[in-house]
Motif scaffolding. Structure first.
Motif, PDB file in Angstrom:
ATOM      1  N   ALA A 417      36.135  49.513  38.337  1.00 34.98           N
ATOM      2  CA  ALA A 417      35.633  48.326  37.650  1.00 34.98           C
ATOM      3  C   ALA A 417      36.668  47.201  37.606  1.00 34.98           C
ATOM      4  O   ALA A 417      36.321  46.026  37.739  1.00 34.98           O
ATOM      5  N   ALA A 418      37.940  47.549  37.417  1.00 34.66           N
ATOM      6  CA  ALA A 418      38.971  46.508  37.316  1.00 34.66           C
ATOM      7  C   ALA A 418      39.079  45.723  38.609  1.00 34.66           C
ATOM      8  O   ALA A 418      39.161  44.489  38.603  1.00 34.66           O
ATOM      9  N   GLY A 419      39.048  46.421  39.737  1.00 37.66           N
ATOM     10  CA  GLY A 419      39.120  45.742  41.025  1.00 37.66           C
ATOM     11  C   GLY A 419      37.894  44.880  41.279  1.00 37.66           C
ATOM     12  O   GLY A 419      38.003  43.766  41.818  1.00 37.66           O
ATOM     13  N   PHE A 420      36.732  45.385  40.893  1.00 36.41           N
ATOM     14  CA  PHE A 420      35.512  44.597  41.059  1.00 36.41           C
ATOM     15  C   PHE A 420      35.594  43.310  40.235  1.00 36.41           C
ATOM     16  O   PHE A 420      35.280  42.218  40.720  1.00 36.41           O
ATOM     17  N   GLY A 421      35.997  43.454  38.977  1.00 33.66           N
ATOM     18  CA  GLY A 421      36.090  42.289  38.110  1.00 33.66           C
ATOM     19  C   GLY A 421      37.120  41.289  38.601  1.00 33.66           C
ATOM     20  O   GLY A 421      36.897  40.074  38.555  1.00 33.66           O
ATOM     21  N   LEU A 422      38.244  41.787  39.078  1.00 27.80           N
ATOM     22  CA  LEU A 422      39.293  40.901  39.588  1.00 27.80           C
ATOM     23  C   LEU A 422      38.796  40.103  40.784  1.00 27.80           C
ATOM     24  O   LEU A 422      39.078  38.911  40.915  1.00 27.80           O
ATOM     25  N   ALA A 423      38.029  40.743  41.661  1.00 25.46           N
ATOM     26  CA  ALA A 423      37.510  40.050  42.842  1.00 25.46           C
ATOM     27  C   ALA A 423      36.641  38.861  42.440  1.00 25.46           C
ATOM     28  O   ALA A 423      36.768  37.760  42.991  1.00 25.46           O
ATOM     29  N   LEU A 424      35.758  39.070  41.457  1.00 23.42           N
ATOM     30  CA  LEU A 424      34.906  37.963  41.028  1.00 23.42           C
ATOM     31  C   LEU A 424      35.693  36.906  40.276  1.00 23.42           C
ATOM     32  O   LEU A 424      35.474  35.705  40.457  1.00 23.42           O
ATOM     33  N   GLU A 425      36.619  37.346  39.421  1.00 25.50           N
ATOM     34  CA  GLU A 425      37.407  36.400  38.626  1.00 25.50           C
ATOM     35  C   GLU A 425      38.247  35.481  39.517  1.00 25.50           C
ATOM     36  O   GLU A 425      38.427  34.301  39.214  1.00 25.50           O
ATOM     37  N   MET A 426      38.732  36.014  40.616  1.00 25.78           N
ATOM     38  CA  MET A 426      39.579  35.237  41.516  1.00 25.78           C
ATOM     39  C   MET A 426      38.784  34.479  42.577  1.00 25.78           C
ATOM     40  O   MET A 426      39.361  33.828  43.445  1.00 25.78           O
ATOM     41  N   GLY A 427      37.452  34.588  42.509  1.00 24.98           N
ATOM     42  CA  GLY A 427      36.626  33.849  43.474  1.00 24.98           C
ATOM     43  C   GLY A 427      36.733  34.388  44.884  1.00 24.98           C
ATOM     44  O   GLY A 427      36.752  33.612  45.856  1.00 24.98           O
ATOM     45  N   ALA A 428      36.800  35.689  45.046  1.00 22.34           N
ATOM     46  CA  ALA A 428      36.959  36.286  46.374  1.00 22.34           C
ATOM     47  C   ALA A 428      35.728  36.049  47.241  1.00 22.34           C
ATOM     48  O   ALA A 428      34.596  35.974  46.756  1.00 22.34           O
ATOM     49  N   ARG A 429      35.976  35.970  48.542  1.00 19.66           N
ATOM     50  CA  ARG A 429      34.898  35.924  49.531  1.00 19.66           C
ATOM     51  C   ARG A 429      34.903  37.238  50.300  1.00 19.66           C
ATOM     52  O   ARG A 429      35.831  38.038  50.196  1.00 19.66           O
ATOM     53  N   LEU A 430      33.856  37.453  51.053  1.00 19.26           N
ATOM     54  CA  LEU A 430      33.759  38.709  51.799  1.00 19.26           C
ATOM     55  C   LEU A 430      34.977  38.927  52.676  1.00 19.26           C
ATOM     56  O   LEU A 430      35.473  40.052  52.824  1.00 19.26           O
ATOM     57  N   GLU A 431      35.479  37.847  53.274  1.00 14.53           N
ATOM     58  CA  GLU A 431      36.649  37.967  54.136  1.00 14.53           C
ATOM     59  C   GLU A 431      37.878  38.437  53.366  1.00 14.53           C
ATOM     60  O   GLU A 431      38.730  39.151  53.917  1.00 14.53           O
ATOM     61  N   ASP A 432      37.987  38.044  52.080  1.00 12.81           N
ATOM     62  CA  ASP A 432      39.107  38.491  51.257  1.00 12.81           C
ATOM     63  C   ASP A 432      39.050  39.996  51.025  1.00 12.81           C
ATOM     64  O   ASP A 432      40.070  40.699  51.120  1.00 12.81           O
ATOM     65  N   LEU A 433      37.850  40.498  50.717  1.00 20.76           N
ATOM     66  CA  LEU A 433      37.702  41.931  50.483  1.00 20.76           C
ATOM     67  C   LEU A 433      37.921  42.720  51.761  1.00 20.76           C
ATOM     68  O   LEU A 433      38.590  43.760  51.765  1.00 20.76           O
ATOM     69  N   ALA A 434      37.354  42.225  52.850  1.00 18.13           N
ATOM     70  CA  ALA A 434      37.493  42.932  54.129  1.00 18.13           C
ATOM     71  C   ALA A 434      38.929  42.900  54.630  1.00 18.13           C
ATOM     72  O   ALA A 434      39.381  43.839  55.303  1.00 18.13           O
ATOM     73  N   GLY A 435      39.659  41.829  54.302  1.00 17.58           N
ATOM     74  CA  GLY A 435      41.021  41.685  54.793  1.00 17.58           C
ATOM     75  C   GLY A 435      42.076  42.294  53.906  1.00 17.58           C
ATOM     76  O   GLY A 435      43.263  42.318  54.278  1.00 17.58           O
ATOM     77  N   THR A 436      41.691  42.779  52.722  1.00 22.73           N
ATOM     78  CA  THR A 436      42.637  43.444  51.832  1.00 22.73           C
ATOM     79  C   THR A 436      42.803  44.898  52.265  1.00 22.73           C
ATOM     80  O   THR A 436      41.820  45.623  52.389  1.00 22.73           O
ATOM     81  N   ILE A 437      44.024  45.316  52.485  1.00 20.90           N
ATOM     82  CA  ILE A 437      44.262  46.690  52.938  1.00 20.90           C
ATOM     83  C   ILE A 437      44.082  47.639  51.764  1.00 20.90           C
ATOM     84  O   ILE A 437      44.793  47.559  50.762  1.00 20.90           O
ATOM     85  N   HIS A 438      43.108  48.529  51.893  1.00 21.61           N
ATOM     86  CA  HIS A 438      42.817  49.522  50.866  1.00 21.61           C
ATOM     87  C   HIS A 438      43.447  50.852  51.262  1.00 21.61           C
ATOM     88  O   HIS A 438      43.448  51.231  52.443  1.00 21.61           O
ATOM     89  N   ALA A 439      43.992  51.553  50.276  1.00 22.89           N
ATOM     90  CA  ALA A 439      44.666  52.825  50.561  1.00 22.89           C
ATOM     91  C   ALA A 439      43.662  53.869  51.047  1.00 22.89           C
ATOM     92  O   ALA A 439      42.528  53.938  50.578  1.00 22.89           O
ATOM     93  N   HIS A 440      44.120  54.686  51.978  1.00 20.28           N
ATOM     94  CA  HIS A 440      43.297  55.747  52.540  1.00 20.28           C
ATOM     95  C   HIS A 440      43.952  57.100  52.258  1.00 20.28           C
ATOM     96  O   HIS A 440      45.166  57.237  52.388  1.00 20.28           O
ATOM     97  N   PRO A 441      43.224  58.121  51.840  1.00 22.49           N
ATOM     98  CA  PRO A 441      41.783  58.103  51.563  1.00 22.49           C
ATOM     99  C   PRO A 441      41.510  57.879  50.077  1.00 22.49           C
ATOM    100  O   PRO A 441      42.029  58.611  49.229  1.00 22.49           O
ATOM    101  N   THR A 442      40.726  56.867  49.761  1.00 17.47           N
ATOM    102  CA  THR A 442      40.304  56.604  48.388  1.00 17.47           C
ATOM    103  C   THR A 442      38.850  56.162  48.390  1.00 17.47           C
ATOM    104  O   THR A 442      38.333  55.673  49.397  1.00 17.47           O
TER     105      THR A 442
END
Length: 461
Positions: A417-442
Motif C-alpha cells: 500500500a505504501a508504494g501504491f500511495g507514493l506513486a499517486l502522491e508523486m504523480g507517477a506515470r506508467l513509464e515511471d513505474l515500468a522504469g523503476t527497478i523492482h527487487a526480484h523475487p518479490t
C-alpha cells in the motif's frame, strides 16, 4: 485551565494532532474519556489484526498437519489456547496505549481523563475523577471518532454484539452469524472461521464487499468458500427467534433460522456526535457528519474537526494526516488536505488494497484509461510461497499515462500500500513505474509488470 489548542478525543486523529502541536510549541490539552488510542488501538484495527494473525497461524499449522504441496507434514492437529491468545492481543494493546501516553507527555501535552461537555466554541467542562475541570481555549479540535451502527431488529446485547464484543469473546464460538459483509464483518468472520467456527455471513446487497469492485472481491469470495463460510447475499437480518437463532430472509422469500452462539452486527459506523454538547456549536453538517473544508476547518472560526467525525473514508491514517495538518495550521504553517492517495485495505484472506480510482471510477470521471493487470500466478515470489491467488492492477489515463489508481488482491498485499500511495502522491506515470527497478523475487514486481502491460510491452506474461 487554559490552552491554545484543546483536543476532544484521544484516537488517531486527536493524539496525532496533540503530539504535533506540542512539538511545534503550541500549549495543548487533550481530553479523553476512555483509553488513549481510541477505537483503532483499543477495540478496532490493532486487536483485530492480532486476532487475524492468530487465525492465520492456526490455519497454517492445520494445513501443515494435512500436508503441503512441498512435502511438509506436521505431526497431529494443532490446538490453540484461545484465552492465552486473547491475553497476548490485550498485551499488544496495552503496550501501544502506554506508548501513546509517553509520546504525549514527551511533547508537553496535558491529558485530562474524563467526560467532556462543550459549553461554547472556547470553553469545555470535563467531569474527572477528582471533580469538574473547566478548560478555555483559543482553538478547539473535535476528534470524537465513530461508533458501530445498530439495527433496530438486533439491538446490541447478550449474544448480539458489535466488533467490540467479538474481539472480547472468551472462546471461539461453534456457530457465528455475521450480519454485514463489509470489511469489518469479513475480516472477523474469516478469522473465526479459520479458528474453527461455523460461520454464516448475511448481506443485504447482492455481493460481498459492495463498496469494492467485483474483480477485487472474487478472490475473497473463493477464500471464504475454502473456509466453509456460507454467504447469504440479498438477505436481511430480521431479528431473533425464541430459541435465540438469527432470523433472516430475502424480500418475498421464506424466513430461515440460523443457529448462532454469537451474532456479530457489522453494518457500518456513524460519527460520534452525541453526549458531549456538540449541539451548542453552530456547525454546518453533512448529514450526520461535520462539514469541513480542505483545511479541516468547520463553519465556526477556530473550531476544527478531523477523522470519522467528518465522514468517509473512516480510516485511522486519514485521521492522522488530518490531525497533523491542523496542528501545523494552528502553528502558522500553510497547509491543505489533498485526498488523492488514501489507501484502503481489507485484511481478509486474501487481502485487498485500493489506492486512487478503480477502472469504473476513472471512466465515470471522464477519463479514457489504460489498464495493466498481472496475476500472481505469473509472479515468482507468489509461486515460491505456494499462494498465487490474486493480482495487481494499474489504472492510468490513456492520453498522458498518469497513474490514477492501483489495486491488488493477494497474500500480504497490504504491505504494498505504501508504494501504491507514493506513486499517486508523486504523480507517477506508467513509464515511471515500468522504469523503476523492482527487487526480484518479490510480489512488488507485479506492479512494474502491470505498468509494462498497460504500455503494451509486458515481459513475463
Amino acid at each position: 485551565m487554559t490552552a491554545r489548542l484543546l483536543v476532544l478525543g484521544g484516537g488517531p486523529g486527536g493524539y496525532t494532532a496533540a503530539i504535533r502541536a506540542g512539538q511545534l510549541g503550541c500549549d495543548t490539552v487533550m481530553v479523553e474519556q476512555g483509553r488513549l488510542g481510541g477505537t483503532c488501538l483499543n477495540i478496532g484495527c490493532i486487536p483485530s489484526k492480532a486476532l487475524i494473525h492468530v487465525a492465520g497461524a492456526f490455519a497454517q499449522a492445520a494445513a501443515q498437519a494435512r500436508g503441503t504441496a512441498f512435502g511438509l507434514r506436521a505431526a497431529g492437529a494443532p490446538s490453540l489456547d484461545f484465552a492465552r491468545a486473547v491475553e497476548w492481543k490485550d498485551g499488544i494493546v496495552d503496550r501501544l496505549n502506554a506508548g501513546v501516553a509517553a509520546l504525549l507527555k514527551r511533547s508537553g501535552v496535558r491529558t485530562v481523563h474524563g467526560r467532556a461537555e462543550i459549553l461554547d466554541g472556547k470553553t469545555c467542562r470535563v467531569e474527572t475523577d477528582t471533580g469538574p475541570q473547566t478548560i478555555r481555549t483559543e482553538h478547539l479540535l473535535l476528534a470524537t471518532g465513530s461508533e458501530p451502527l445498530e439495527l433496530a431488529a438486533l439491538p446490541i446485547g447478550g449474544r448480539v454484539m458489535s466488533s467490540t464484543g467479538a474481539l472480547s469473546l472468551p472462546e471461539v464460538p461453534a456457530h457465528l452469524a455475521v450480519v454485514g459483509a463489509g470489511y469489518i464483518g469479513l475480516e472477523l468472520g474469516m478469522a473465526f472461521a479459520a479458528l474453527g467456527a461455523n460461520v454464516v455471513v448475511v448481506e443485504t446487497a447482492e455481493r460481498i464487499l459492495p463498496g469494492w469492485d467485483a474483480e477485487l472481491t472474487r478472490p475473497v469470495l473463493r477464500g471464504m468458500e475454502r473456509l466453509g463460510i456460507e454467504v447469504l447475499t440479498g438477505t436481511e437480518a430480521r431479528g431473533l427467534a425464541a430459541d435465540g437463532a438469527l432470523l433472516v430472509g430475502s424480500p418475498g422469500g421464506a424466513e430461515r433460522a440460523i443457529p448462532a452462539e454469537a451474532i456479530l452486527v457489522a453494518v457500518g459506523r456513524r460519527p460520534c456526535t452525541r453526549g458531549f454538547g456538540l449541539e451548542r456549536l453552530d456547525l454546518a453538517m453533512n448529514g450526520l457528519c461535520i462539514r469541513i473544508d480542505e483545511r479541516c476547518a468547520t463553519s465556526m472560526r477556530n473550531v476544527w474537526a478531523v477523522g470519522d467525525l467528518t465522514g468517509e473514508p473512516m480510516l485511522a491514517h486519514r485521521a492522522m494526516a488530518q490531525g497533523e495538518m491542523v496542528a501545523e495550521i494552528i502553528a502558522g504553517e500553510r497547509r491543505a488536505f489533498d485526498k488523492v492517495a488514501i489507501p484502503a485495505i481489507c485484511f481478509t484472506n486474501p487481502e485487498i488494497v485500493a489506492v486512487g480510482l478503480s477502472p469504473i471510477e476513472a471512466r465515470q470521471a471522464g477519463h479514457e484509461v489504460r489498464l495493466g493487470h498481472v496475476p500472481f500466478s505469473a509472479n515468482g515470489r507468489a509461486l515460491t510461497e505456494d499462494d498465487e491467488e490474486g493480482f495487481v492492477r494499474v489504472v492510468a489515463r490513456a492520453d498522458n499515462h498518469l497513474v490514477l489508481g492501483i489495486q491488488a488482491v493477494g497474500r500480504g498485499v497490504s504491505e504494498l500500500a505504501a508504494g501504491f500511495g507514493l506513486a499517486l502522491e508523486m504523480g507517477a506515470r506508467l513509464e515511471d513505474l515500468a522504469g523503476t527497478i523492482h527487487a526480484h523475487p518479490t510480489r512488488g514486481e507485479a506492479l512494474q509488470e502491470a505498468a509494462r502491460k498497460a504500455l503494451g510491452h509486458a515481459l513475463h506474461i
